[in-house]
Design an enzyme around this catalytic site. Structure first.
Site, PDB file in Angstrom:
ATOM      1  N   SER A   8      22.048  -7.121  -2.027  1.00  0.00           N
ATOM      2  CA  SER A   8      21.947  -5.272  -2.540  1.00  0.00           C
ATOM      3  C   SER A   8      22.378  -4.695  -0.841  1.00  0.00           C
ATOM      4  CB  SER A   8      21.254  -4.834  -4.054  1.00  0.00           C
ATOM      5  OG  SER A   8      19.684  -5.606  -3.628  1.00  0.00           O
ATOM      6  N   GLU A  10      20.890  -0.928   0.405  1.00  0.00           N
ATOM      7  CA  GLU A  10      19.463   0.096   0.227  1.00  0.00           C
ATOM      8  C   GLU A  10      19.896   0.890   1.425  1.00  0.00           C
ATOM      9  OE1 GLU A  10      15.137   0.182  -0.132  1.00  0.00           O
ATOM     10  OE2 GLU A  10      15.514   1.710   1.468  1.00  0.00           O
ATOM     11  N   ASP A 101       4.873   7.969  -1.042  1.00  0.00           N
ATOM     12  CA  ASP A 101       3.596   8.086  -0.137  1.00  0.00           C
ATOM     13  C   ASP A 101       3.745   9.194   0.431  1.00  0.00           C
ATOM     14  OD1 ASP A 101       2.546   5.724   0.803  1.00  0.00           O
ATOM     15  OD2 ASP A 101       4.060   5.175   1.832  1.00  0.00           O
ATOM     16  N   PHE A 210       8.306   1.900  12.232  1.00  0.00           N
ATOM     17  CA  PHE A 210       8.672   1.833  10.930  1.00  0.00           C
ATOM     18  C   PHE A 210       7.440   0.557  10.763  1.00  0.00           C
ATOM     19  CE2 PHE A 210      13.586   2.665   9.907  1.00  0.00           C
ATOM     20  CZ  PHE A 210      13.017   3.866  10.199  1.00  0.00           C
ATOM     21  N   HIS A 260      17.780  -7.646  -0.144  1.00  0.00           N
ATOM     22  CA  HIS A 260      18.064  -6.565  -0.457  1.00  0.00           C
ATOM     23  C   HIS A 260      17.954  -5.965   1.495  1.00  0.00           C
ATOM     24  CE1 HIS A 260      18.151  -2.536  -1.982  1.00  0.00           C
ATOM     25  NE2 HIS A 260      16.772  -2.322  -1.484  1.00  0.00           N
TER      26      HIS A 260
HETATM   27  P1  FAD Z   1       1.294   0.707  -5.819  1.00  0.00           P
HETATM   28  O1  FAD Z   1       2.229  -0.768  -6.412  1.00  0.00           O
HETATM   29  O2  FAD Z   1       1.010   1.893  -6.434  1.00  0.00           O
HETATM   30  O3  FAD Z   1       0.648   0.174  -4.783  1.00  0.00           O
HETATM   31  C1  FAD Z   1      -0.126   1.561  -4.038  1.00  0.00           C
HETATM   32  C2  FAD Z   1      -1.293   0.253  -3.377  1.00  0.00           C
HETATM   33  O4  FAD Z   1      -2.071   0.453  -4.483  1.00  0.00           O
HETATM   34  C3  FAD Z   1      -1.353  -0.487  -2.830  1.00  0.00           C
HETATM   35  O5  FAD Z   1      -2.402  -1.136  -1.598  1.00  0.00           O
HETATM   36  C4  FAD Z   1      -1.895  -1.718  -4.320  1.00  0.00           C
HETATM   37  O6  FAD Z   1      -3.013  -2.285  -3.893  1.00  0.00           O
HETATM   38  C5  FAD Z   1      -2.882  -0.042  -4.916  1.00  0.00           C
HETATM   39  N1  FAD Z   1      -2.695  -0.257  -6.626  1.00  0.00           N
HETATM   40  C6  FAD Z   1      -1.868  -0.645  -6.737  1.00  0.00           C
HETATM   41  N2  FAD Z   1      -1.924  -0.060  -7.982  1.00  0.00           N
HETATM   42  C7  FAD Z   1      -2.756   0.044  -8.547  1.00  0.00           C
HETATM   43  C8  FAD Z   1      -4.089   0.492 -10.082  1.00  0.00           C
HETATM   44  N3  FAD Z   1      -3.390   0.681 -11.100  1.00  0.00           N
HETATM   45  N4  FAD Z   1      -5.330   1.708  -8.940  1.00  0.00           N
HETATM   46  C9  FAD Z   1      -5.908   0.953  -7.557  1.00  0.00           C
HETATM   47  N5  FAD Z   1      -5.002   1.440  -6.525  1.00  0.00           N
HETATM   48  C10 FAD Z   1      -4.130   0.338  -6.768  1.00  0.00           C
HETATM   49  N6  FAD Z   1       8.697   5.155  -0.522  1.00  0.00           N
HETATM   50  C11 FAD Z   1       9.026   6.020  -1.053  1.00  0.00           C
HETATM   51  O7  FAD Z   1       8.382   7.799  -0.733  1.00  0.00           O
HETATM   52  N7  FAD Z   1      10.697   6.400  -1.548  1.00  0.00           N
HETATM   53  C12 FAD Z   1      11.263   4.869  -1.717  1.00  0.00           C
HETATM   54  O8  FAD Z   1      12.218   5.886  -1.718  1.00  0.00           O
HETATM   55  C13 FAD Z   1      10.963   3.936  -1.229  1.00  0.00           C
HETATM   56  N8  FAD Z   1      11.192   2.907  -1.800  1.00  0.00           N
HETATM   57  C14 FAD Z   1      10.716   1.955  -0.491  1.00  0.00           C
HETATM   58  C15 FAD Z   1      11.550   0.375  -1.629  1.00  0.00           C
HETATM   59  C16 FAD Z   1      11.015  -0.921  -1.267  1.00  0.00           C
HETATM   60  C17 FAD Z   1      11.910  -1.939  -1.563  1.00  0.00           C
HETATM   61  C18 FAD Z   1       9.369  -0.748  -0.784  1.00  0.00           C
HETATM   62  C19 FAD Z   1       8.883  -2.079  -0.416  1.00  0.00           C
HETATM   63  C20 FAD Z   1       8.745  -0.127  -0.220  1.00  0.00           C
HETATM   64  C21 FAD Z   1       9.760   1.631  -0.854  1.00  0.00           C
HETATM   65  N9  FAD Z   1       8.542   3.104  -0.287  1.00  0.00           N
HETATM   66  C22 FAD Z   1       9.575   3.604  -0.856  1.00  0.00           C
HETATM   67  C23 FAD Z   1       7.382   2.734  -0.009  1.00  0.00           C
HETATM   68  C24 FAD Z   1       6.325   2.674  -1.168  1.00  0.00           C
HETATM   69  O9  FAD Z   1       6.615   3.731  -1.527  1.00  0.00           O
HETATM   70  C25 FAD Z   1       5.327   2.861  -0.041  1.00  0.00           C
HETATM   71  O10 FAD Z   1       4.272   1.149   0.048  1.00  0.00           O
HETATM   72  C26 FAD Z   1       3.922   3.561  -1.110  1.00  0.00           C
HETATM   73  O11 FAD Z   1       3.238   3.274  -0.102  1.00  0.00           O
HETATM   74  C27 FAD Z   1       3.728   1.885  -2.234  1.00  0.00           C
HETATM   75  O12 FAD Z   1       4.196   2.081  -3.083  1.00  0.00           O
HETATM   76  P2  FAD Z   1       4.398   1.101  -4.339  1.00  0.00           P
HETATM   77  O13 FAD Z   1       4.965   1.031  -5.283  1.00  0.00           O
HETATM   78  O14 FAD Z   1       4.389  -0.777  -4.358  1.00  0.00           O
HETATM   79  O15 FAD Z   1       3.240   1.310  -5.028  1.00  0.00           O
END
Ligand code: FAD
Length: 279
Positions: A8, A10, A101, A210, A260
């Site tokens: 895929s 992005e 973020d 980055f 990806h």
């Molecule tokens: P989470 O899974 O919520 O994790 C974030 C942090 O919190 C981690 O340190 C984890 O250990 C901790 N954590 C997780 N769950 C809990 C919980 N229940 N309680 C306490 N702590 C917890 N960002 C954008 O803004 N827009 C995008 O389109 C985007 N696309 C992305 C695509 C990919 C494939 C990847 C890998 C990243 C992308 N990001 C994007 C970046 C991402 O949003 C950041 O890395 C963000 O800091 C974490 O998102 P996450 O969904 O992994 O968060």
């Protein structure tokens, strides 16, 4: 279960009408390679909402499978619900569910009601059942804010338990980190496909920026080699292509369920690797 590899691309939503026009051409060129789908990033707090929608529209109009990213931090449940309703009406079947973020400048502000991606996955399942195939993010080199590698894996497992069908990783240049992550997932009984995110190398300064921001490591040997190219961008591009090609080859040979590509809205860097791999 269909075990065919998933390849895929992005995209990020362009800022201008000119950029959107150019993206149409990029999409046509990349779509000729027959990817499984394109994903489109989303700015947390809704900062790119209209532009992400417009990019998803562009892909839908071309009849291309699209997976919009959806980040929950800084948005209310009602906003998320509206977005899901919009995508559902549009016939979108795949979503990349993230915490996101908040952009600097939005401060710590109101984080919204869903604070982590696991809560977003649960919300999507509650609201829309099995309509969407949900991808989540994975971090073979550990998320930069994680309390530790095992805690990070606990939370990753929580996202899968909440209903994620698969994961896409943060990019990395160290295949061992990915294989170690897969092994730890397998030991815990996590069975969803975990597709490596691939960042082509075309510009050292940008990549270093980055990588510092997202916690992806550029190994020392690679950083030193890239630094040496200085302004010779063509030589850097060729070297970067070879390095990333070899990484992809190793990942696929080692059992990665697909790739990806973080295209950065460019055709050539991802296409060259894709074709060299004979995908
Ligand atoms: P989470 O899974 O919520 O994790 C974030 C942090 O919190 C981690 O340190 C984890 O250990 C901790 N954590 C997780 N769950 C809990 C919980 N229940 N309680 C306490 N702590 C917890 N960002 C954008 O803004 N827009 C995008 O389109 C985007 N696309 C992305 C695509 C990919 C494939 C990847 C890998 C990243 C992308 N990001 C994007 C970046 C991402 O949003 C950041 O890395 C963000 O800091 C974490 O998102 P996450 O969904 O992994 O968060």
């Amino acid at each position: 279960m269909d075990n065919a590899p998933i390849f895929s691309f992005e995209l990020f939503p362009p800022k201008t009408a000119e950029g959107m026009k150019k993206l149409g051409e990029t999409v046509d060129a990349l779509n000729a390679l027959r990817p499984a789908y394109f994903s489109v990033t989303y700015g947390a707090g809704g900062s790119t909402r209209a532009r992400t929608f417009a990019t998803v529209d562009l892909l839908c109009e071309k009849g291309i499978a699209v997976a919009p990213h959806l980040a929950c931090i800084g948005s209310s449940s009602e906003e998320i619900r509206q977005i899901l309703t919009h995508y559902r009406a549009q016939g979108v079947r795949r979503i990349v569910a993230l915490r996101g973020d908040l952009p600097s400048g939005m401060g710590l502000g109101d984080p919204g009601e869903l604070h982590h991606a696991d809560a977003l996955v649960s919300f999507i399942r509650r609201e829309t059942g099995d309509h969407f195939h949900i991808e989540v993010a994975a971090y073979p080199e550990v998320h930069p804010q994680a309390a530790g590698a095992e805690r990070d894996l606990d939370y990753f497992q929580g996202k899968v338990a909440a209903g994620a069908n698969g994961a896409i990783t943060q990019y990395f240049y160290n295949a061992d980190a990915y294989f170690d992550f897969l092994e730890r997932c397998t030991r815990r009984g996590i069975e969803v496909p975990i597709v490596p995110g691939i960042m082509p190398i075309t510009n050292f300064t940008q990549l270093a920026r980055f990588s510092d921001a997202c916690g992806a490591e550029i190994p020392r040997w690679l950083r030193k080699r890239l630094e040496d190219f200085g302004d010779d961008l063509e030589a850097l591009r060729q070297f970067g292509q070879e390095v990333v090609f070899r990484l992809c080859e190793r990942l696929l040979q080692g059992g990665a369920p697909g790739l990806h590509f973080y295209t950065m809205n460019r055709v050539q860097p991802s296409k060259a690797i894709w074709q060299a791999l004979g995908i």
